[in-house]
Design an enzyme around this catalytic site. Sequence first.
Site, short mmCIF file in Angstrom:
data_model
loop_
_atom_site.label_atom_id
_atom_site.label_comp_id
_atom_site.label_asym_id
_atom_site.label_seq_id
_atom_site.Cartn_x
_atom_site.Cartn_y
_atom_site.Cartn_z
N HIS A 197 0.71 -1.05 0.01
CA HIS A 197 -0.02 -0.02 -0.13
C HIS A 197 0.82 1.38 0.08
CE1 HIS A 197 -0.52 0.92 4.49
NE2 HIS A 197 1.00 0.76 4.46
N CYS A 236 5.48 5.70 4.59
CA CYS A 236 4.22 5.26 4.28
C CYS A 236 3.80 5.83 2.92
CB CYS A 236 3.12 5.04 5.05
SG CYS A 236 3.13 3.61 6.29
N HIS A 259 4.80 -0.15 -0.26
CA HIS A 259 5.61 -0.83 0.64
C HIS A 259 4.79 -2.01 1.05
CE1 HIS A 259 3.75 2.26 3.14
NE2 HIS A 259 3.67 1.13 4.03
N HIS A 266 3.11 -4.96 3.99
CA HIS A 266 2.97 -5.43 5.30
C HIS A 266 2.60 -6.80 5.27
CE1 HIS A 266 3.41 -1.45 7.31
NE2 HIS A 266 2.50 -1.09 6.42
N ASP A 320 -4.79 -10.78 -0.72
CA ASP A 320 -3.50 -11.40 -0.75
C ASP A 320 -2.76 -11.17 -1.82
OD1 ASP A 320 -1.40 -12.69 1.00
OD2 ASP A 320 -2.03 -14.34 -0.22
N HIS A 321 -1.33 -10.78 -1.52
CA HIS A 321 -0.50 -10.44 -2.90
C HIS A 321 -1.22 -9.33 -3.80
CE1 HIS A 321 1.51 -13.74 -0.99
NE2 HIS A 321 2.65 -13.46 -1.55
N GLU A 323 -1.39 -4.32 11.63
CA GLU A 323 -0.51 -3.96 10.54
C GLU A 323 0.97 -4.35 10.81
OE1 GLU A 323 -1.08 -0.48 7.63
OE2 GLU A 323 0.20 0.33 9.20
NI NI Z 1 2.52 0.95 5.51
#
Ligand code: NI
Length: 135
Positions: free
Chosen positions: A15, A34, A40, A42, A80-81, A125
């Site tokens: 995100h 962020c 990047h 998580h 996911d992914h 997160e």
């Molecule tokens: Ni983040």
Amino acid sequence: MKVKVSRKASFNAAHRLYRPDWSFEKNEAVFGKCNNPKFHGHNYELIVSVHGEIDPETGYVMDMKVLKDLIKAHVEDAFDHKNLNLDVPEFKDTNPTAENIAVAIWKRLRPHVNSASDLEIVLYETPRNFVTFSG
Ligand code: NI
């Protein structure tokens, strides 16, 4: 008798937090790392809880196999992914913060859970940062 039953799940996703109507400097000041334009990732962990009456016939509040399959179909397969900003419609114009992701997960699951039961989403997160939404 009311009991809270919970199921854990996880997904990995990318995100970026930013507002297109703010300058890069303001985004950097508010969102820090962020705001990385290259995104990047998580490793998100979630706990989905259903709080309701025990069904006298089955002894279940909710069949955990059913809850597992709901989380797979409506959360894991969708997130996911994925790049949350680009691939998930809820975040087309909304920042994919942990807060907003928890609300999106709740909204996706709520129609599939007995309306007499309460639904709660805890979303991690990072191992130390987590949010809770229960409608
Ligand atoms: Ni983040």
